[in-house]
Design an enzyme around this catalytic site. Structure first.
Site, PDB file in Angstrom:
ATOM      1  N   LYS A 279       0.860  -1.148   0.096  1.00  0.00           N
ATOM      2  CA  LYS A 279       0.015   0.121   0.005  1.00  0.00           C
ATOM      3  C   LYS A 279       1.019   1.249  -0.059  1.00  0.00           C
ATOM      4  CE  LYS A 279      -4.026  -2.429   2.372  1.00  0.00           C
ATOM      5  NZ  LYS A 279      -4.469  -2.577   0.951  1.00  0.00           N
TER       6      LYS A 279
ATOM      7  N   GLU B   1      -0.150  -0.974   6.846  1.00  0.00           N
ATOM      8  CA  GLU B   1       0.517  -2.172   6.571  1.00  0.00           C
ATOM      9  C   GLU B   1       1.964  -2.209   7.319  1.00  0.00           C
ATOM     10  OE1 GLU B   1      -0.920  -4.369   2.510  1.00  0.00           O
ATOM     11  OE2 GLU B   1       0.835  -3.303   2.422  1.00  0.00           O
TER      12      GLU B   1
ATOM     13  N   ASP C 203      -5.884   2.579  -3.292  1.00  0.00           N
ATOM     14  CA  ASP C 203      -4.465   3.311  -3.114  1.00  0.00           C
ATOM     15  C   ASP C 203      -4.579   4.461  -4.244  1.00  0.00           C
ATOM     16  OD1 ASP C 203      -3.665   1.320  -1.274  1.00  0.00           O
ATOM     17  OD2 ASP C 203      -2.766   0.234  -2.763  1.00  0.00           O
TER      18      ASP C 203
ATOM     19  N   ARG D 293      -7.515  -2.557 -15.445  1.00  0.00           N
ATOM     20  CA  ARG D 293      -6.139  -2.777 -15.732  1.00  0.00           C
ATOM     21  C   ARG D 293      -5.680  -3.740 -14.312  1.00  0.00           C
ATOM     22  NH1 ARG D 293      -3.760   3.070 -16.661  1.00  0.00           N
ATOM     23  NH2 ARG D 293      -5.205   3.430 -18.413  1.00  0.00           N
TER      24      ARG D 293
HETATM   25  O1  RIB Z   1      -3.842  -2.319  -1.802  1.00  0.00           O
HETATM   26  C1  RIB Z   1      -3.211  -3.174  -2.306  1.00  0.00           C
HETATM   27  C2  RIB Z   1      -2.085  -3.974  -1.966  1.00  0.00           C
HETATM   28  O2  RIB Z   1      -2.386  -4.428  -0.852  1.00  0.00           O
HETATM   29  C3  RIB Z   1      -1.191  -4.823  -2.864  1.00  0.00           C
HETATM   30  O3  RIB Z   1      -0.476  -4.193  -3.589  1.00  0.00           O
HETATM   31  C4  RIB Z   1      -0.655  -5.722  -1.934  1.00  0.00           C
HETATM   32  O4  RIB Z   1       0.637  -5.739  -1.622  1.00  0.00           O
HETATM   33  C5  RIB Z   1      -1.389  -5.780  -0.410  1.00  0.00           C
HETATM   34  O5  RIB Z   1      -0.743  -5.034   0.441  1.00  0.00           O
END
Ligand code: RIB
Length: 287
Positions: free
Chosen positions: A42, A137, A232, A265
């Site tokens: 993220k 995260e 994101d 995509r």
């Molecule tokens: O938000 C998407 C992301 O969440 C992914 O790219 C994956 O890595 C997870 O962490």
């Protein structure tokens, strides 16, 4: 227009993606999937989206010292994101996300955090003077310490959900969360400072200030291929537009269109649109 400078503090992952007609239920095995790998995480996704949409970006992150790190950072490097504060740790591995995607573009994600979980508050930069964007995260205490020492605009994507100290929520200029995260946060949604954006999937998003809705936008209809990373792109596009002085409605529309484009995509960073693509669709959407 001068490009805003944003520091992103967050995760870097390598996404290992299996695409199949359907996702397995607990205990079930689904065969016949196709396999791809993409840069993800993220923090890294949001840094990439900010840079591609029009910000100068510095990423503070941790990886392993392994081949996954090179692969995970490749697109950020190509996009000109400042990676001088991305440190490889010798005794850990680069974060890995195992992602399943079904025919409708829905996903299931399992993250092995590796070095992302090894971030420590005492390693943070002493001063955070530029705009700051974080997600969850990485350890909550790192994010809380960063928010407390930030002196500019502060945005937090509360994903994946974890409780945050109230003073940190109140310090925010922008909080972004989905409906599930908003439900988990409960009454504290109304106590967050600044703008609160709640994403509603295919229904778009709402923006609130002080518990009152100031804007609501439905995204354009698109054929969803993979929704990984759409949140994101939404977060970064909304933050950027607000930093550029956009009003709530305009900023939310910009973010919804950027996120919708990304869902057409495969992959997360690989799917992020350019500023030009968003503006072209925005122009069509306004007419
Ligand atoms: O938000 C998407 C992301 O969440 C992914 O790219 C994956 O890595 C997870 O962490």
């Amino acid at each position: 227009m001068t490009r805003p400078l944003v520091r992103v503090i967050g995760s870097v992952n390598l996404d290992i993606v299996a695409s199949a007609p359907s996702l397995p239920r607990p205990g079930e095995t689904v065969i016949g999937a196709s396999l791809t790998r993409h840069p993800g995480g993220k923090g890294a996704n949001q840094a990439l989206a900010l840079a591609r949409l029009g910000a100068d970006v510095r990423l503070w992150a941790r990886t392993g010292i392994d081949a996954f790190a090179d692969e995970a950072l490749a697109l950020l490097r190509a996009e000109g994101v400042d990676l001088s504060e991305v440190i490889g740790l010798p005794d850990s591995h680069t974060g890995v996300a195992l992602i399943g995607v079904d025919a409708a573009g829905e996903n299931q994600i399992l993250v092995a955090s590796g070095a992302n979980a090894r971030m420590r508050p005492e390693d943070l930069p002493p001063d955070i003077t530029e705009a700051l964007l974080c997600q969850l995260e990485c350890p909550v205490e790192v994010v809380a310490a960063a928010i407390r020492r930030a002196r500019g605009f502060v945005a937090l994507n509360l994903a994946p959900y974890a409780p945050m100290p109230l003073d940190c929520l109140q310090r925010l200029d922008l909080l972004v969360l989905n409906e599930i995260e908003a439900e988990a946060l409960g009454d504290q949604v109304a106590q967050a400072g600044g703008a609160v954006a709640i994403t509603l999937g295919a229904e778009g998003a709402r923006l609130l200030r002080g518990g009152r809705e100031t804007a609501r936008v439905r995204p354009p209809e698109v054929r969803v291929v993979d929704s990984t990373g759409a949140g994101d792109v939404f977060t970064s596009a909304l933050m950027l537009s607000l930093l550029e002085g956009g009003d709530d409605k305009g900023a939310l529309r910009f973010a919804c269109i950027a996120a919708a484009l990304s869902a057409t995509r495969p992959g997360a960073q690989t799917a992020c649109p350019t500023r030009r693509e968003v503006e072209d669709l925005l122009a069509g959407d306004m007419t």
